[in-house]
Write an enzyme that holds these catalytic residues in place. Structure first.
Site, PDB file in Angstrom:
ATOM      1  N   SER A 122     -10.402   9.342  -3.865  1.00 28.56           N
ATOM      2  CA  SER A 122     -10.733   8.503  -2.730  1.00 28.56           C
ATOM      3  C   SER A 122      -9.900   9.009  -1.556  1.00 28.56           C
ATOM      4  O   SER A 122      -8.679   9.116  -1.659  1.00 28.56           O
ATOM      5  CB  SER A 122     -10.398   7.052  -3.045  1.00 28.56           C
ATOM      6  OG  SER A 122     -10.920   6.209  -2.044  1.00 28.56           O
ATOM      7  N   GLU A 123     -10.558   9.335  -0.447  1.00 24.11           N
ATOM      8  CA  GLU A 123      -9.855  10.082   0.600  1.00 24.11           C
ATOM      9  C   GLU A 123      -8.792   9.261   1.324  1.00 24.11           C
ATOM     10  O   GLU A 123      -8.003   9.813   2.089  1.00 24.11           O
ATOM     11  CB  GLU A 123     -10.847  10.703   1.599  1.00 24.11           C
ATOM     12  CG  GLU A 123     -11.665   9.723   2.400  1.00 24.11           C
ATOM     13  CD  GLU A 123     -13.037   9.503   1.790  1.00 24.11           C
ATOM     14  OE1 GLU A 123     -13.167   9.627   0.556  1.00 24.11           O
ATOM     15  OE2 GLU A 123     -13.972   9.191   2.547  1.00 24.11           O
ATOM     16  N   ASN A 124      -8.740   7.949   1.075  1.00 27.88           N
ATOM     17  CA  ASN A 124      -7.640   7.177   1.648  1.00 27.88           C
ATOM     18  C   ASN A 124      -6.343   7.321   0.853  1.00 27.88           C
ATOM     19  O   ASN A 124      -5.328   6.742   1.232  1.00 27.88           O
ATOM     20  CB  ASN A 124      -8.010   5.693   1.764  1.00 27.88           C
ATOM     21  CG  ASN A 124      -8.413   5.081   0.447  1.00 27.88           C
ATOM     22  OD1 ASN A 124      -9.139   5.707  -0.323  1.00 27.88           O
ATOM     23  ND2 ASN A 124      -7.953   3.887   0.159  1.00 27.88           N
ATOM     24  N   SER A 183      -4.275  14.055   1.230  1.00 29.19           N
ATOM     25  CA  SER A 183      -5.609  13.800   0.699  1.00 29.19           C
ATOM     26  C   SER A 183      -6.621  14.793   1.270  1.00 29.19           C
ATOM     27  O   SER A 183      -7.443  15.365   0.544  1.00 29.19           O
ATOM     28  CB  SER A 183      -6.020  12.369   1.051  1.00 29.19           C
ATOM     29  OG  SER A 183      -7.254  12.057   0.461  1.00 29.19           O
TER      30      SER A 183
END
Lengths: 231, 218, 231, 218
Positions: free
Chosen positions: B46-48, B88
């Site tokens: 998840s890019e967060n 990320s």
């Protein structure tokens, strides 16, 4: 050395109209709630805000937008906010949309003394219009610039009196790079301990990046989309 | 018969391999997580700032510090890791993600994609989509073959603002699986009961059809 | 998914003559001792090695130099090694000296998909000769390129079966950025645990960067300059 | 009388301010740590990945995982932090270090410095010196005023390969404190008993002398 201040109001006491600030968080996760409230109370205006998102109508950055304190937003995604939309369409608010990874890297670069770097994101799209481009390894890249701000305002889970910070879970997000990129970095924390109580192997943001720190209070930690398992 | 959302997700799940690190976009792509074959292990990014997304939390157990890139509350699997947004996207930009699945408004036979902005409508921003499409080694688009007016979403040129160019490698729609090759779209599979003719008719670009086109096995 | 290999020999089994590898550590601190020994045993030659330092005559990279396995070193500081000096002066060994911060950043950039970036270090010196330069904010900068390697070989303190790594104290150094920059990254660890036993908030290198991991044995951890307090 | 190493270090320590983050080079600069005034707190950075260097360990307590940039065993102070080399130089390059103290072979009245390479001798490498001098906000050079042949080390042009240009702000030598100004070297203080004439004679560049030059107070 004394980096500890009493509260958010004291932390932003020398912030001025028209300045640029970075605000940590992703959606409503990991936002510096205390300092946002202090900014609302301060009545500061004409601010430029670098933040991945723009909050919701009645929480987070939405509170500053509602009071027209923000002149310009630099973000990657600004949905979830009707007042924002209204101000944008009416021309009251200026918005610079930047791909999320480029935004994160521009902030880290600013903090790391790298004035510019190349990334592939956005090449061939409207994001690349007017930007320098160049081929590396057979692929086109855009030249992007480091970002710094007068103030970086971040939220951490634990901090010590020397400004060392540890974030919790996905509440880290933009807080860690932004902490590097403020001329003055303000950290609010849920747990503030004396120097020496944090394990130096576990620190995400070394204290050198943080000028002011305080113990935050009354965290609401609002959830934007509570999603649960179907049972 | 054309596939529903879950059918598309199910077909995409067949592209997964053991040990893959995968980024799933919002919408249909998210559903792919429900169809990971039991005999393989796939790690969702998840890019967060999370590697190892688990299922949604049980009722009453949501943790506000633990969300996915769609801002939904999630959990983690054993062996997960948290990190900041710059690391990320270092993973994403550096080509460490094996597969990215995302939705689209339009895709061209050159692999260009439009997915973030519709002129005249409120612009919410591109989020991480431009970073993902510019850098992923392997991008699959999950989409309906046509829009709600019946117009082809697979075309020779995007009319909407681009998210990225020459990046999409494969499309799984409700009607077909197509590869994006140097020579354009190439038909790989048909949805059960859907004819090659229907696919060609509903695609707004030439499609290479070689030999018999098998039906998807779902 | 199975990243765990038996030992260093298995980890480097597909490494070939003439390849480029990165080797973590600063001086003798945090070097992947097991893999260095396996490389010596492998007899691989003509290697290019990216490592901040070059070991000492009878430990660390010095062992590979002694067997003439290294064709070229890319480093920031190569003192403390007589055999190195001899090979360099005789022309047997090629050396590319890079400012330490530029080296660390080039490695991180390589891992992060940034093909090139600007830094001030080295401008106006022989390091800047033949390099592109450009002014930003009134100061001259050099264009530097991202670095990747066929293999990155790193040493961590703890690791899990999914490749997540935690370094200890100053044994982190170049290991963390190098772990990002290998086409294949090999990690040797002092403590190997099942997935789920490391706290996900404390991980320095997320497992996505690591392709192979093994439990190292018989660490000598030689101290280069033992310095103690005068009592 | 000219200062010894410890005298130079003692004078440099007077430049420290409470809360300063400081990087000390190898040699005389390292000695500065011994003279930090009691009423202020200074945090020492080691570019191999440590903020908060403590004293050398007690005998038998050296930890091989805990060294400084000179590869000597050290300890930490309460509130220290460990990090990797790229973050360490992000601190340095990003201007987060308040003061850098390092030695030199030569320094010019433009602030240029040579400190890493002597042609004909084994080249060990620049380590972090070029990064430090290129980015530090405030650089003090600790040096003897002349080399062991009595030749000036403070000059109008470096003869040895450069470490960086236009970066040194102040020089503390065994004879004097000089600022590097837009107009060249400016004499600030004399070592106890050393005359202005001696300083001028042993400096290989013009020196601005304005009014009475006070003696250092050590």
């Amino acid at each position: 050395m004394n980096k500890v201040v009493k509260n958010a109001k004291e932390a932003i006491k020398d912030m001025r109209d028209g300045q640029t600030f970075m605000l940590g968080g992703f959606g409503l996760c990991g936002i510096p709630e205390n300092t946002i409230h202090a900014l609302v109370d301060s009545g500061l205006t004409n601010l430029t805000c670098i933040s991945n998102n723009a909050g919701v109508d009645d929480f987070g950055l939405g509170l500053l937008l509602k009071k027209h304190q923000i002149k310009k937003m630099i973000s990657s995604y600004v949905g979830e906010n009707k007042e924002f939309e209204r101000q944008l369409l009416s021309g009251e608010l200026e918005v610079d949309l930047i791909p999320q990874g480029t935004l994160a890297e521009r902030i880290r670069a600013g903090g790391a003394g790298i004035p510019a770097f190349y990334v592939p994101a956005g090449y061939g799209t409207e994001v690349g219009e007017g930007k320098e481009s160049r081929e590396f390894n057979g692929k086109m890249h855009l030249l992007e610039y480091g970002l710094i701000a007068d103030f970086a305002i971040v939220k951490a889970w634990k901090g010590d009196t020397m400004g060392n910070l540890i974030y919790r879970e996905t509440a880290n997000n933009f807080n860690q790079p932004m902490a590097m990129a403020g001329k003055i970095t303000i950290a609010e924390v849920e747990i503030l301990v004396p120097a020496g109580e944090l394990n130096p192997n576990e620190i995400h943001t070394p204290g050198i990046f943080v000028q002011r720190i305080f113990l935050g209070v009354d965290y609401e930690k609002r959830i934007e989309f509570e999603t649960v398992r179907e049972s | 018969m054309s596939l529903d959302k879950n059918g598309i997700a199910k077909r995409i799940a067949q592209e997964l391999k053991d040990g893959y690190y995968v980024n799933l976009g919002i919408g249909i792509p998210t559903l792919v997580a429900n169809y990971v074959p039991n005999n393989i292990e796939v790690i969702l990014q998840s890019e967060n700032g999370l590697l190892g997304i688990g299922p949604f939390p049980e009722k009453g157990k949501a943790d506000p510090d633990l969300i996915n890139a769609g801002k939904q509350t999630v959990t983690t699997i054993p062996g997960s890791a948290f990190f900041d947004s710059s690391l990320s996207f270092a993973m994403i930009r550096g080509g460490h993600i094996d597969l990215t699945v995302l939705g689209a408004f339009e895709v061209t036979d050159k692999g260009d994609i439009s997915s973030w902005k519709i002129p005249g409508k409120m612009v919410k921003g591109m989020g991480g989509a431009m970073d993902l499409v510019a850098a992923a080694k392997n991008i699959i688009v999950a989409t309906t073959h046509t829009d709600r007016h019946g117009k082809p979403k697979l075309k020779t040129k995007c009319d909407l603002p681009l998210t990225g160019i020459k990046c999409v490698k494969k499309i799984v729609s409700d009607l077909a699986v197509l590869d994006v090759t140097d020579k354009g779209f190439k038909l790989i599979e048909r949805a059960p009961g859907v004819s090659v003719e229907e696919i060609l008719e509903k695609t707004g670009a030439p499609v290479i059809v070689e030999g018999d086109i098998p039906e998807m096995k779902l």
